[in-house]
Enzyme design. Structure first.
Site, mmCIF file in Angstrom:
data_model
loop_
_atom_site.group_PDB
_atom_site.id
_atom_site.type_symbol
_atom_site.label_atom_id
_atom_site.label_comp_id
_atom_site.label_asym_id
_atom_site.label_seq_id
_atom_site.Cartn_x
_atom_site.Cartn_y
_atom_site.Cartn_z
ATOM 1 N N GLU A 135 -5.564 -8.377 0.546
ATOM 2 C CA GLU A 135 -5.551 -8.145 2.188
ATOM 3 C C GLU A 135 -7.573 -8.420 2.295
ATOM 4 O O GLU A 135 -7.834 -7.795 0.631
ATOM 5 C CB GLU A 135 -5.640 -6.887 2.412
ATOM 6 N N GLU A 148 0.449 -1.327 0.082
ATOM 7 C CA GLU A 148 -0.084 0.134 -0.302
ATOM 8 C C GLU A 148 1.193 1.487 -0.264
ATOM 9 O O GLU A 148 0.835 2.213 1.134
ATOM 10 C CB GLU A 148 -1.015 0.252 0.997
HETATM 11 O O1 IFM Z 1 -3.606 -2.978 9.419
HETATM 12 C C1 IFM Z 1 -3.794 -2.284 7.901
HETATM 13 C C2 IFM Z 1 -2.708 -3.485 7.436
HETATM 14 O O2 IFM Z 1 -1.566 -2.955 8.476
HETATM 15 C C3 IFM Z 1 -2.721 -2.674 6.206
HETATM 16 N N1 IFM Z 1 -3.763 -2.735 4.827
HETATM 17 C C4 IFM Z 1 -4.844 -2.300 5.813
HETATM 18 C C5 IFM Z 1 -4.718 -2.937 7.253
HETATM 19 C C6 IFM Z 1 -5.969 -3.122 8.126
HETATM 20 O O3 IFM Z 1 -5.886 -0.912 8.467
#
Ligand code: IFM
Length: 457
Positions: free
Chosen positions: A354, A166
């Site tokens: 994710e 990200e």
């Molecule tokens: O915890 C974070 C992760 O580190 C990166 N993506 C989003 C998740 C939830 O906020």
């Protein structure tokens, strides 16, 4: 819906990240990262919490791999803490750090769990931040040295790599808004960091490809479908600008399309940080793109928001179900984003690296009933299947996250885990959602999807 509907080759997994779980912040020669420093500054993190110990994954990883194994999950995504293996970010190597990741990877493989390694999940070595961190173009050399080390040390055991996690979040929250480490604010720090991160993203891919020719190389993006609040030209244009920032800023240069300056003119200022050779250096042919989606965003024009002149309308003000993060529960968002990326870019392969939700967990007769999280996962996975059946080249899904952990500025308050962690005793308890996910990805039988609506949290 059955896991088998996704096909036998589909990668089902769980995700995590070093700083959020490992703890052992100064153990065995690890150097400090920007997060070790940021959490020490009063008022930055919910209740001034920190991740000095976090889930103590550094010491307890055999138990955690055992849980992954028990649930029958075959893929585990985790990140390497740069300053654990290069305490100053470059130069002296910390052998104990290398040994830790070797043991972790070996134990995954022994248990038939495939490791998916993220190289950078936000924990920049502090020593490099003192030299300007992502704002300094030298980061390309520091990052290259780090990637080469990882490729040489772990490349014979790891097939799946993700270069960055990200990048918009670590540059936006860390260098524009100042709410994440290193806590800087402003357009100049933001744009210089964006450009150097985008160059590192491609350079990291090239290094991995040359040193690990068998590797499958990806990088991951946070992304959300965006919709105008009202169908007015102002809100629609604000939505285009937000889309450029949220969904296009890092993928388009990687695809050789340059930065998305068409709608978001302030982005033109990034050109000040560019050298003539950069346009081609920004591109890399990734084997897969990791998408990380949790929700959608509703956007309206805002005169007072600098540069972008747009703001999101908070879900908590829209009378919709939300998670503990205040994010709308909107399962179709994952379908929409998969379709958008597929139709816009015609990518070879997409992995959801994710997706998950923070909800308050309640104990019931010694077990954790987290039905809202189970419903959330079921409904989002259902939408992934819908996209896949419509031709999106979706090849994997990773739930965020294995276990409750340190959620950055929000500390330990929002719990996303499939496994509960009692942070005073470090006891792990698998939640109902964890049992469900394990059963779903293994058991090829039909898993009933509840039609109950998700409760407002
Ligand atoms: O915890 C974070 C992760 O580190 C990166 N993506 C989003 C998740 C939830 O906020």
């Amino acid at each position: 819906m059955r896991a088998q509907d996704f096909g036998d080759a589909f990668h089902w997994g769980v995700s995590s990240a070093a700083y959020q779980t490992e703890g052992a912040y100064n153990t065995d020669g690890k150097g400090p990262s920007i997060w070790d420093d940021f959490v020490r500054q009063k008022g930055k993190i919910y209740q001034n919490q920190h991740a000095n110990v976090a889930c103590d994954f550094y010491h307890r990883y055999p138990e955690d791999l055992q849980i992954i194994n028990q649930l029958g999950i075959k893929n585990f995504r985790f990140s390497i803490a740069w300053s654990r293996i290069l305490p100053q970010g470059s130069g002296q190597v910390n052998q104990k750090g290398i040994d830790f990741y070797k043991k972790l990877i070996e134990q995954c493989l022994e248990k038939s769990i495939t490791p998916w390694v993220t190289l950078y999940h936000w924990d920049l070595p502090l020593a490099l931040s003192h030299k300007g961190g992502w704002k300094n173009r030298d980061i390309i050399h520091w990052f290259s040295e780090y990637v080469e080390l990882c490729a040489r040390e772990f490349g014979d055991m790891v097939k799946y790599w993700m270069v960055l996690n990200e990048p918009l979040v670590f540059t936006g929250a860390g260098y524009f808004l100042g709410v994440h480490a290193p806590g800087e604010k402003g357009l100049i720090p933001f744009l210089s960091s964006v450009h150097h991160a985008a160059l590192c993203q491609a350079e990291g891919g090239r290094i991995l490809r040359s040193l690990c020719p068998q590797a499958e190389i990806g990088t991951t993006f946070s992304c959300s479908p965006v919709e105008p609040y009202r169908p007015t030209p102002k809100d629609i244009n604000a939505t285009h600008r937000t889309d450029a920032l949220l969904n296009r800023l890092f993928i388009e240069p990687a695809l050789g399309l340059g930065y998305p300056t068409d709608y978001f003119h302030a982005l033109h200022r990034i050109e000040r940080h560019m050298y003539p050779e950069d346009e081609s250096a920004l591109a890399f042919d990734f084997d897969f793109i990791g998408l990380q989606n949790y929700t959608r965003e509703i956007i309206r024009h805002s005169l007072f928001t600098p540069y972008i002149h747009a703001r999101h309308v908070e879900a908590t003000k829209r009378n919709v179900p939300t998670t503990l993060m205040g994010w709308e529960v909107y399962p179709e968002s994952i379908y929409q984003i998969l379709k958008l990326f597929h139709e816009r870019y015609d990518l070879k392969k997409i992995i959801i690296t994710e997706n998950g939700a923070a909800f308050k967990d309640s104990w019931h007769k010694g077990r954790i009933k987290d039905t809202p999280r189970r419903y959330y996962l079921q409904q989002y996975i259902r939408q992934c299947l819908r996209a896949k059946q419509e031709g999106v080249p979706l090849a994997g899904y990773f739930a965020w996250t294995l276990m409750d952990n340190f959620e950055w500025a929000e500390g330990y308050k929002p719990t996303f885990g499939l496994v509960h962690v009692d942070f005073s005793s470090q006891k792990r308890t698998i939640k109902e959602s964890g049992y469900w996910y394990g059963k779903f990805v293994n058991d090829q039988k039909k898993v009933k999807i509840s039609t109950n609506s998700l409760s407002k949290n």
